[in-house]
Each structure stands twice: as structure tokens, then as C-alpha cells.
Design an enzyme around this catalytic site. Structure first.
Site, PDB file in Angstrom:
ATOM      1  CG  ASP A   1      -1.816   1.183   1.305  1.00 29.63           C
ATOM      2  OD1 ASP A   1      -2.572   1.388   0.352  1.00 29.63           O
ATOM      3  OD2 ASP A   1      -1.751   1.928   2.294  1.00 29.63           O
TER       4      ASP A   1
ATOM      5  CB  THR B   1      -1.850   5.482  -1.964  1.00 29.68           C
ATOM      6  OG1 THR B   1      -1.874   4.065  -1.841  1.00 29.68           O
ATOM      7  CG2 THR B   1      -3.041   6.051  -1.223  1.00 29.68           C
ATOM      8  CB  THR B   2       0.975   2.495  -5.536  1.00 26.55           C
ATOM      9  OG1 THR B   2       0.809   1.895  -4.255  1.00 26.55           O
ATOM     10  CG2 THR B   2       2.327   2.122  -6.105  1.00 26.55           C
TER      11      THR B   2
ATOM     12  CG  ASP C   1      -6.590   0.636  -0.151  1.00 26.77           C
ATOM     13  OD1 ASP C   1      -6.618   1.445   0.797  1.00 26.77           O
ATOM     14  OD2 ASP C   1      -5.568   0.411  -0.815  1.00 26.77           O
TER      15      ASP C   1
END
Length: 535
Positions: free
Chosen positions: A69, A102-103, A400
Site C-alpha cells: 500500500d 496511493t501508489t 481500500d
């Protein structure tokens, strides 16, 4: 220059090595900033996609976290460079606003910085690059609106939500159980969602974990679990149609506010004090019984005498329950939190169809399940796993998935994943660049190239030939005018993401592009790095 003295009182002068220090200005500063941003993006690039690798992070006190994450990796990294901290903030803001992607947002920002570096070397001013990026990001966001599709779902038709959550969980360590976990996440969100206002309060979803069992044992409880057991081992372990008194006052005699001292010099005085205390406990228990409570949940502890009395008077009790859990129990059971025994009334009791104590494993590990509540707008996702790290990573993955389901309830537009949306935007931005006669068209083309970095990273992480795969998919999209072709990461045999059921939320993808562009513009406009020693 500073004056100091040795142990004999003789003065000597300290000279700062100022002449040996160089202050970064202009192009040098911009290149150093870009280099720092790229370094952070490079770390996360290998974690992108369903075949992305995990990172092992060790904290200063020896705790180990294994995750892919993006927000968690950057949160736990010890970053000193100020530009790298901006990238951490970028990932965090995507996590706060959307919860997923988020990545990807950091990989996107790193690609934009890399393209900006080439443009700076060709002599293009950073302000013109920033303006070109701004224009291109607006084009990309508009194009995403154009290729997005509405997804209809309802309380009875949850399949679209489940498919989207499965896409999110595909890139996580829990992907072998993505279907059941996605269903649990969607049912949890729909339990607490207000579909009329299109709003979801994720605080009503409690995510608990217990080591032991396997990932498939993860369950959704329409109620609350509390990591406590009954205060006395002989109290009943199961209560049907429970009426719950939720107390924040302790079962103990009141203590004077000032300093006090009690002198007991005879047996009679001791007996009187003991009787007085027992009467006090009796009154407390009787008040609970009088209003019809069949279970007491207390925020504070109570001593053995009170515990014995509660058991003797057939009033099961749970002690030392945290404030957050008390609030959730009150919301779920429709009860009121009572701060004083005098205020206890039958209307303030919470109601639950079943309260049961459940044991785990061969140890004395027990939990309390409060189920079939009067107001089921509070649910618990109870995770099982082989070790603590697995449970923590599952919690992050489920967070998520919950955020994705919430985003779809807010806005039910979706785009297709597997890099198809980025490739389609890249083609559209590249085509639009010719309409701009100024220097900005170089930046717009660079933005289009940067968009290709996400599908290229997906192909690379899946063990495919990145350039070859990207070229084939891009030409396929242009030839068939179909924006649904992406990278076949799972080697299913088709590049059509619609057939593979790989979806992403529109607002999540738009937010990625907008946030990455904002941060890159900020980094490009920094041309002087001033440290405290420079003034």
C-alpha cells in the site's frame, strides 16, 4: 565565527566551513528536486498492479510491516529530503480523499518529473512546463469524463460494486480471497450507507482482527465485537433479546474530592463501613435491574465484591470497554450512554437480539459478539489470519475496498483499469498538443508520455516486455477506437478490460492526475534551496 574557551580558559575561534558549502540555485536546484521526487517514485513503481512486489519496512523499535500500500510505505519511511516529503504528502492526500490509488499517484508524479527533466535540459523554462502540464491535466480529466460509464447498482444488485472492489484487492496480498472480501466490504458499506444523500460514514464500520484461523474465516457481523469477556466466569455466555445498560460510571463507592482519612478502631465501625459499601453496591445493581437491564456494559472497572454481587443478582456485566467501542455499541443498539445511575431509564437501554461470548483457539482468548441489533447501522468486519502482519495488511486492503465502494455510492461513474484509461488519455492529450502553437505543446506531449508510465510499470511488474506490450495495446486502441484495451497483467488472454471486469472509480482516477500535476508544478517552481546554515 564564534568564540569558545578550552578547559584552561584560553579562547579559540570556531570558523564555519561556509566557503566549502554550495547553495543550490536555478537549474541545479530544480534537477536536485526532481531527482529526490524520482527516487521516491522509483521505490513505489515495483509495487504497482496485481503482480506488484511488497515492501518490508522495519521501524526503529524493530517492528516489521510487510505491505504494498503506497500510503503505508511512504508513511513509515524515514524521509529527510523536503521534496521527498512532498511526495509522501501527495500519497497521503490521495489516501484521505479517495482511499485507493496511493501508489499510482506517486508513480504518475515521478513520471511527470522525469519528463520535465528532459524539457529543462532542452532549455524550456519551468513555468512554461508547469503551464503545459496544467493544460494537459485538464484535457486528461475531461477525456476521462468522456470515456467513463455509469454503473447502476442497488441494495439487491451489488455485483457492480463487488467487481470494482475486486479490482482494488487484485493488487493486494489477499488477492486469493478477493471475491469473499469484496462482498464483505460492499455489504458493510451498504449497511451504513445513506443512499438518498449518497453518503457513507466509514466510522460506523469497525475492522477487528484476531490471529489464528485462515483468511477465508473472515466474516461480517451485523453488530459489534468487543475484545472483552464477561467480568465473572460463572455469568451466562449467551443472552437472547438483551437489554443493555451502557454506563460510564463505575460500580464503586464515591470518593471524596478532597484528601480524606478514615480511622477505624473498632470492629463495629468496620462492619458499619462494610455494610454501607454493600448497600451502595446493592442500590446500583437494583437500579439496573429496576429499569429492566439484562446486561451491563461499563467503561470502568469494578472490584471483586461488586462483581460477585452482579453475578449473585443474575446481572451479567462487561468491564473496561473503551470509549469508541461504547459509542459504536450505543449507535448499533439504539441505546444511550449513561453517565450517572440516577439518570438510568428504560428508554436509554440498548437492544440486541443476541449477545454471546466466543472463544478462540486453545487459549482463554475470548470476544463478545453483540448481534441482531435494533439499529444495524454499525457493523464489524472480523478478520482472521495466520500472523499479525497478515491481519494488518488485510485491514489496509479492506480499507481500500471500503473507500472504493463509498466512492461509487457518491459517484457511480467508472473507468476501466489495467492502464487502459491512462493509454486512452495519453492518445487524446498527444492529439490535442498540435492545437497549441507555443512552447507549451512540448510539455503537453511530455504529459502524454508520462501517462504511458503507469501501463508500462504494470507490464514490467507482470513480467511482460514493457515497450512492446504498451505499443501493441496503444495501436489496438487507436485502430479499433476502443478505450477499454489495457495491459493483460493476469495473462487471461484478452486485453479488453471490460471482459476482464477490471474497473476503477472515475473520481479516484481524476484525483490521481490532478494531485500529481499540482505537486509536480510546485516542485518545478522551486529554484533555490535555502538551508538554516545559509542565513
Amino acid at each position: 565565527m564564534a568564540l569558545a574557551f578550552d578547559e584552561y580558559g584560553r579562547p579559540f575561534i570556531i570558523l564555519k566551513e561556509q566557503d566549502q558549502k554550495t547553495r543550490l540555485r536555478g537549474l541545479e536546484a530544480q534537477k536536485a528536486n526532481i531527482s529526490a521526487g524520482k527516487a521516491v517514485a522509483r521505490i513505489l513503481r515495483t509495487s504497482l498492479g496485481p503482480k506488484g512486489m511488497d515492501k518490508m519496512l522495519q521501524s526503529p523499535d524493530g517492528d516489521v510491516t510487510i505491505t504494498n500500500d503506497g500510503a503505508t510505505i511512504l508513511e513509515q519511511m524515514d524521509v529527510d529530503n523536503q521534496i521527498a516529503k512532498l511526495m509522501v504528502e501527495l500519497s497521503r492526500s490521495q489516501d484521505y480523499e479517495i482511499g485507493d490509488g496511493t501508489t499510482g499517484v506517486v508513480v504518475m508524479a515521478g513520471a511527470l518529473l522525469e519528463q520535465a527533466e528532459h524539457l529543462l535540459e532542452r532549455g524550456i523554462h519551468p513555468i512554461r512546463i508547469a503551464e503545459g502540464y496544467e493544460m494537459a491535466s485538464r484535457m486528461a480529466v475531461e477525456h476521462l469524463d468522456h470515456i467513463a460509464q455509469k454503473f447502476d447498482f442497488g441494495p439487491t444488485n451489488i455485483e457492480p460494486l463487488v467487481q470494482t472492489c475486486m479490482t482494488t484487492l487484485s493488487s493486494k496480498i489477499v488477492n486469493r480471497c478477493k471475491r469473499p472480501l469484496a462482498e464483505i466490504s460492499v455489504k458493510a458499506v451498504l449497511s451504513v450507507a445513506d443512499l438518498e444523500r449518497k453518503d457513507v460514514n466509514l466510522d460506523l464500520i469497525k475492522v477487528e482482527g484476531k490471529v489464528g484461523g485462515k483468511l477465508e474465516d473472515t466474516e461480517l457481523i451485523y453488530g459489534i465485537t468487543v475484545d472483552k469477556d464477561m467480568s465473572h466466569p460463572q455469568m451466562p455466555k449467551q443472552i437472547q433479546d438483551a437489554k443493555i445498560a451502557i454506563l460510564t460510571c463505575p460500580f464503586e463507592p464515591p470518593k471524596p474530592k478532597t484528601k480524606h482519612k478514615v480511622d477505624i478502631d473498632t470492629v463495629e465501625k468496620f462492619q458499619t463501613l462494610r455494610q454501607q459499601e454493600q448497600k451502595y453496591f446493592d442500590d446500583m445493581v437494583q437500579k439496573c435491574k429496576d429499569v429492566g437491564a439484562t446486561l451491563v456494559i461499563c467503561q470502568w472497572g469494578f472490584d471483586d465484591e461488586a462483581n460477585h454481587l452482579l453475578m449473585h443478582r443474575n446481572l451479567p456485566a462487561v468491564r473496561w470497554v473503551g470509549g469508541v467501542e461504547l459509542e459504536l455499541i450505543a449507535i448499533a443498539t439504539g441505546g444511550r450512554i449513561v453517565p450517572r445511575f440516577q439518570e438510568l431509564t428504560p428508554e436509554k437501554l440498548g437492544r440486541a437480539g443476541l449477545v454471546r461470548e466466543k472463544s478462540f483457539g486453545t487459549t482463554k482468548d475470548k470476544m463478545l459478539y453483540i448481534e441482531h441489533c435494533a439499529n444495524s447501522r454499525a457493523v464489524t468486519i472480523f478478520i482472521r489470519g495466520g500472523n499479525k502482519m497478515m491481519i494488518e495488511e488485510t485491514k489496509r486492503s479492506i480499507h481500500d475496498a471500503l473507500c472504493v465502494a463509498r466512492n461509487l455510492i457518491r459517484n457511480n461513474s467508472i473507468v476501466y483499469g489495467g492502464g487502459s484509461a491512462e493509454i486512452s488519455c495519453s492518445i487524446a492529450v498527444e492529439a490535442a498538443a498540435d492545437k497549441y502553437p507555443g512552447v507549451e505543446q512540448y510539455a503537453i506531449r511530455a504529459f502524454a508520455d508520462a501517462l504511458d508510465s503507469v501501463p508500462m510499470a504494470l507490464a514490467e511488474n507482470s513480467g511482460l516486455q514493457p515497450i512492446e506490450t504498451l505499443s501493441a495495446v496503444k495501436s489496438q486502441q487507436i485502430k479499433e477506437n476502443n478505450p477499454h484495451f489495457g495491459i493483460d497483467c493476469n495473462d487471461v488472454g484478452t486485453n479488453d478490460m471490460r471482459e476482464q471486469n477490471v474497473f476503477e472509480t472515475l473520481i479516484g482516477k481524476q484525483q490521481q492526475i490532478l494531485l500529481a500535476t499540482q505537486v509536480v508544478k510546485m516542485i518545478l517552481k522551486i529554484d533555490d534551496v535555502i538551508s538554516p546554515s545559509d542565513y
